[in-house]
Design a protein around this motif. Structure first.
Motif, PDB file in Angstrom:
ATOM      1  N   ILE A   1       7.564  -3.462  19.144  1.00  0.00           N
ATOM      2  CA  ILE A   1       6.821  -4.105  20.228  1.00  0.00           C
ATOM      3  C   ILE A   1       6.401  -3.066  21.268  1.00  0.00           C
ATOM      4  CG2 ILE A   1       6.991  -5.739  22.136  1.00  0.00           C
ATOM      5  CD1 ILE A   1       8.741  -7.477  20.371  1.00  0.00           C
ATOM      6  N   GLY A   2       7.290  -2.167  21.616  1.00  0.00           N
ATOM      7  CA  GLY A   2       6.955  -1.132  22.596  1.00  0.00           C
ATOM      8  C   GLY A   2       5.833  -0.234  22.119  1.00  0.00           C
ATOM      9  N   GLY A   3       5.916   0.191  20.868  1.00  0.00           N
ATOM     10  CA  GLY A   3       4.845   1.033  20.315  1.00  0.00           C
ATOM     11  C   GLY A   3       3.528   0.287  20.224  1.00  0.00           C
ATOM     12  N   GLY A   4       3.594  -0.972  19.854  1.00  0.00           N
ATOM     13  CA  GLY A   4       2.371  -1.769  19.762  1.00  0.00           C
ATOM     14  C   GLY A   4       1.719  -1.989  21.108  1.00  0.00           C
ATOM     15  N   ILE A   5       2.538  -2.267  22.123  1.00  0.00           N
ATOM     16  CA  ILE A   5       1.988  -2.462  23.465  1.00  0.00           C
ATOM     17  C   ILE A   5       1.416  -1.154  24.002  1.00  0.00           C
ATOM     18  CG2 ILE A   5       2.623  -2.957  25.861  1.00  0.00           C
ATOM     19  CD1 ILE A   5       4.459  -5.146  24.774  1.00  0.00           C
ATOM     20  N   ALA A   6       2.088  -0.048  23.724  1.00  0.00           N
ATOM     21  CA  ALA A   6       1.560   1.253  24.162  1.00  0.00           C
ATOM     22  C   ALA A   6       0.229   1.556  23.471  1.00  0.00           C
ATOM     23  CB  ALA A   6       2.572   2.354  23.875  1.00  0.00           C
ATOM     24  N   ALA A   7       0.146   1.273  22.169  1.00  0.00           N
ATOM     25  CA  ALA A   7      -1.110   1.503  21.444  1.00  0.00           C
ATOM     26  C   ALA A   7      -2.216   0.593  21.958  1.00  0.00           C
ATOM     27  CB  ALA A   7      -0.893   1.277  19.954  1.00  0.00           C
ATOM     28  N   LEU A   8      -1.869  -0.653  22.246  1.00  0.00           N
ATOM     29  CA  LEU A   8      -2.858  -1.593  22.771  1.00  0.00           C
ATOM     30  C   LEU A   8      -3.350  -1.153  24.144  1.00  0.00           C
ATOM     31  CD1 LEU A   8      -4.290  -4.266  22.226  1.00  0.00           C
ATOM     32  CD2 LEU A   8      -2.396  -5.418  23.347  1.00  0.00           C
ATOM     33  N   ALA A   9      -2.431  -0.714  24.998  1.00  0.00           N
ATOM     34  CA  ALA A   9      -2.829  -0.227  26.326  1.00  0.00           C
ATOM     35  C   ALA A   9      -3.706   1.023  26.198  1.00  0.00           C
ATOM     36  CB  ALA A   9      -1.598   0.076  27.164  1.00  0.00           C
ATOM     37  N   GLY A  10      -3.356   1.914  25.281  1.00  0.00           N
ATOM     38  CA  GLY A  10      -4.179   3.106  25.059  1.00  0.00           C
ATOM     39  C   GLY A  10      -5.568   2.759  24.565  1.00  0.00           C
ATOM     40  N   ALA A  11      -5.667   1.786  23.664  1.00  0.00           N
ATOM     41  CA  ALA A  11      -6.978   1.380  23.149  1.00  0.00           C
ATOM     42  C   ALA A  11      -7.817   0.742  24.244  1.00  0.00           C
ATOM     43  CB  ALA A  11      -6.799   0.408  21.981  1.00  0.00           C
TER      44      ALA A  11
ATOM     45  N   VAL B   1       4.081 -11.262  22.069  1.00  0.00           N
ATOM     46  CA  VAL B   1       4.966 -12.233  22.726  1.00  0.00           C
ATOM     47  C   VAL B   1       5.658 -13.100  21.678  1.00  0.00           C
ATOM     48  CG1 VAL B   1       4.994 -14.277  24.221  1.00  0.00           C
ATOM     49  CG2 VAL B   1       3.730 -12.233  24.910  1.00  0.00           C
ATOM     50  N   TRP B   2       4.900 -13.578  20.686  1.00  0.00           N
ATOM     51  CA  TRP B   2       5.489 -14.401  19.626  1.00  0.00           C
ATOM     52  C   TRP B   2       6.549 -13.605  18.855  1.00  0.00           C
ATOM     53  CZ3 TRP B   2       5.498 -13.667  14.339  1.00  0.00           C
ATOM     54  CH2 TRP B   2       6.043 -14.710  13.597  1.00  0.00           C
ATOM     55  N   LEU B   3       6.249 -12.339  18.542  1.00  0.00           N
ATOM     56  CA  LEU B   3       7.204 -11.512  17.815  1.00  0.00           C
ATOM     57  C   LEU B   3       8.483 -11.305  18.637  1.00  0.00           C
ATOM     58  CD1 LEU B   3       7.740  -9.820  15.299  1.00  0.00           C
ATOM     59  CD2 LEU B   3       6.660  -7.894  16.465  1.00  0.00           C
ATOM     60  N   GLY B   4       8.333 -11.134  19.952  1.00  0.00           N
ATOM     61  CA  GLY B   4       9.508 -10.981  20.811  1.00  0.00           C
ATOM     62  C   GLY B   4      10.370 -12.227  20.814  1.00  0.00           C
ATOM     63  N   PHE B   5       9.747 -13.402  20.974  1.00  0.00           N
ATOM     64  CA  PHE B   5      10.521 -14.649  20.947  1.00  0.00           C
ATOM     65  C   PHE B   5      11.170 -14.872  19.584  1.00  0.00           C
ATOM     66  CE2 PHE B   5       7.983 -16.098  24.676  1.00  0.00           C
ATOM     67  CZ  PHE B   5       9.065 -16.364  25.502  1.00  0.00           C
ATOM     68  N   TYR B   6      10.469 -14.533  18.517  1.00  0.00           N
ATOM     69  CA  TYR B   6      11.008 -14.691  17.164  1.00  0.00           C
ATOM     70  C   TYR B   6      12.232 -13.790  16.974  1.00  0.00           C
ATOM     71  CZ  TYR B   6      11.158 -14.945  12.079  1.00  0.00           C
ATOM     72  OH  TYR B   6      11.562 -15.146  10.795  1.00  0.00           O
ATOM     73  N   ALA B   7      12.135 -12.560  17.468  1.00  0.00           N
ATOM     74  CA  ALA B   7      13.250 -11.616  17.326  1.00  0.00           C
ATOM     75  C   ALA B   7      14.455 -12.072  18.142  1.00  0.00           C
ATOM     76  CB  ALA B   7      12.814 -10.226  17.758  1.00  0.00           C
ATOM     77  N   VAL B   8      14.241 -12.587  19.339  1.00  0.00           N
ATOM     78  CA  VAL B   8      15.351 -13.066  20.165  1.00  0.00           C
ATOM     79  C   VAL B   8      16.005 -14.274  19.506  1.00  0.00           C
ATOM     80  CG1 VAL B   8      15.917 -14.161  22.371  1.00  0.00           C
ATOM     81  CG2 VAL B   8      14.481 -12.114  22.323  1.00  0.00           C
ATOM     82  N   ASP B   9      15.205 -15.192  18.961  1.00  0.00           N
ATOM     83  CA  ASP B   9      15.751 -16.376  18.299  1.00  0.00           C
ATOM     84  C   ASP B   9      16.598 -16.022  17.088  1.00  0.00           C
ATOM     85  OD1 ASP B   9      14.625 -18.052  20.124  1.00  0.00           O
ATOM     86  OD2 ASP B   9      12.889 -18.586  18.878  1.00  0.00           O
ATOM     87  N   HIS B  10      16.251 -14.943  16.393  1.00  0.00           N
ATOM     88  CA  HIS B  10      16.985 -14.544  15.188  1.00  0.00           C
ATOM     89  C   HIS B  10      17.954 -13.396  15.445  1.00  0.00           C
ATOM     90  CE1 HIS B  10      13.766 -16.958  13.475  1.00  0.00           C
ATOM     91  NE2 HIS B  10      14.572 -17.141  12.436  1.00  0.00           N
ATOM     92  N   LYS B  11      18.247 -13.135  16.697  1.00  0.00           N
ATOM     93  CA  LYS B  11      19.212 -12.122  17.123  1.00  0.00           C
ATOM     94  C   LYS B  11      18.931 -10.741  16.508  1.00  0.00           C
ATOM     95  CE  LYS B  11      22.831 -15.513  17.952  1.00  0.00           C
ATOM     96  NZ  LYS B  11      21.909 -16.410  18.489  1.00  0.00           N
ATOM     97  N   ALA B  12      17.647 -10.387  16.476  1.00  0.00           N
ATOM     98  CA  ALA B  12      17.254  -9.084  15.948  1.00  0.00           C
ATOM     99  C   ALA B  12      16.384  -8.338  16.962  1.00  0.00           C
ATOM    100  CB  ALA B  12      16.496  -9.270  14.638  1.00  0.00           C
ATOM    101  N   SER B  13      16.644  -8.607  18.233  1.00  0.00           N
ATOM    102  CA  SER B  13      15.753  -8.046  19.251  1.00  0.00           C
ATOM    103  C   SER B  13      15.831  -6.517  19.325  1.00  0.00           C
ATOM    104  CB  SER B  13      16.058  -8.667  20.614  1.00  0.00           C
ATOM    105  OG  SER B  13      17.408  -8.440  20.961  1.00  0.00           O
ATOM    106  N   MET B  14      16.983  -5.924  19.059  1.00  0.00           N
ATOM    107  CA  MET B  14      17.087  -4.469  19.159  1.00  0.00           C
ATOM    108  C   MET B  14      16.325  -3.759  18.049  1.00  0.00           C
ATOM    109  SD  MET B  14      18.452  -3.977  21.941  1.00  0.00           S
ATOM    110  CE  MET B  14      18.433  -2.224  21.838  1.00  0.00           C
ATOM    111  N   GLN B  15      16.163  -4.414  16.911  1.00  0.00           N
ATOM    112  CA  GLN B  15      15.408  -3.782  15.826  1.00  0.00           C
ATOM    113  C   GLN B  15      13.893  -3.881  16.078  1.00  0.00           C
ATOM    114  OE1 GLN B  15      17.874  -6.012  15.184  1.00  0.00           O
ATOM    115  NE2 GLN B  15      19.423  -4.677  14.276  1.00  0.00           N
ATOM    116  N   VAL B  16      13.470  -4.849  16.870  1.00  0.00           N
ATOM    117  CA  VAL B  16      12.040  -5.081  17.074  1.00  0.00           C
ATOM    118  C   VAL B  16      11.519  -4.363  18.317  1.00  0.00           C
ATOM    119  CG1 VAL B  16      10.324  -6.911  17.363  1.00  0.00           C
ATOM    120  CG2 VAL B  16      12.282  -7.296  15.907  1.00  0.00           C
ATOM    121  N   VAL B  17      12.414  -3.918  19.200  1.00  0.00           N
ATOM    122  CA  VAL B  17      11.987  -3.281  20.452  1.00  0.00           C
ATOM    123  C   VAL B  17      11.060  -2.090  20.209  1.00  0.00           C
ATOM    124  CG1 VAL B  17      12.831  -1.936  22.424  1.00  0.00           C
ATOM    125  CG2 VAL B  17      13.896  -4.112  21.856  1.00  0.00           C
ATOM    126  N   PRO B  18      11.368  -1.164  19.282  1.00  0.00           N
ATOM    127  CA  PRO B  18      10.434  -0.039  19.072  1.00  0.00           C
ATOM    128  C   PRO B  18       9.066  -0.497  18.574  1.00  0.00           C
ATOM    129  CG  PRO B  18      12.541   0.429  18.035  1.00  0.00           C
ATOM    130  CD  PRO B  18      12.586  -0.983  18.491  1.00  0.00           C
TER     131      PRO B  18
END
Length: 114
Positions: free
Chosen positions: A95-105, A76-93
Motif C-alpha cells: 500500500i505504501g509503495g502504491g500510494i507513493a507511485a500514485l503520488a509520483g504519477a 483503501v479497500w485493500l487496507g480494510f481487507y488486510a485489517v479484517d484478515h489480520k494481515a496488515s503488516m504484510q500489506v503495508v509495503p
C-alpha cells in the motif's frame, strides 16, 4: 553565433492564412470570386479542429482523475481487507509503495510542460 548558443525558439507557423486587408480582398474577389469563401471555410475548419483538441484534452484529464480516484479506492479497500484478515503488516509495503507511485504519477502529470 557560437556553437554553444541556441537560436531563440520560433513560434509555430499558422496553418491558416490570415484574412487579407480590404483592398487586397477586392483584388482577390476580382481574380477568384470564391477565394474569400475558401479562406473562411479554412478558418472554420481550423477552429473545429481546435475545439476537438480541447475536448480530447478534457477527456484525458477526466480519465486521469478517474484513474487516480480508482486507485485510491482500491488502496483503501485493500487496507480494510488486510485489517479484517489480520494481515496488515504484510500489506503495508504494498500500500505504501502504491500510494507513493500514485503520488509520483499525479505530480508528474501535473508538472509536465504543456
Amino acid at each position: 553565433m557560437s556553437d554553444q548558443e541556441t537560436p531563440p525558439a520560433q513560434t509555430a507557423a499558422q496553418l491558416v492564412p490570415s484574412f487579407p486587408a480590404a483592398d487586397e480582398a477586392r483584388k482577390w474577389q476580382q481574380i477568384d470570386p470564391d477565394h474569400l469563401k475558401w479562406r473562411r471555410d479554412l478558418v472554420e475548419r481550423q477552429l473545429r479542429l481546435e475545439r476537438l483538441d480541447q475536448w480530447v484534452g478534457y477527456g484525458f484529464r477526466l480519465l486521469e482523475h478517474t484513474i487516480v480516484v480508482g486507485f485510491g479506492v482500491a488502496f483503501v479497500w485493500l487496507g480494510f481487507y488486510a485489517v479484517d484478515h489480520k494481515a496488515s503488516m504484510q500489506v503495508v509495503p504494498m500500500i505504501g509503495g502504491g500510494i507513493a507511485a500514485l503520488a509520483g504519477a499525479v505530480l508528474a502529470v501535473r508538472n509536465r510542460k504543456q
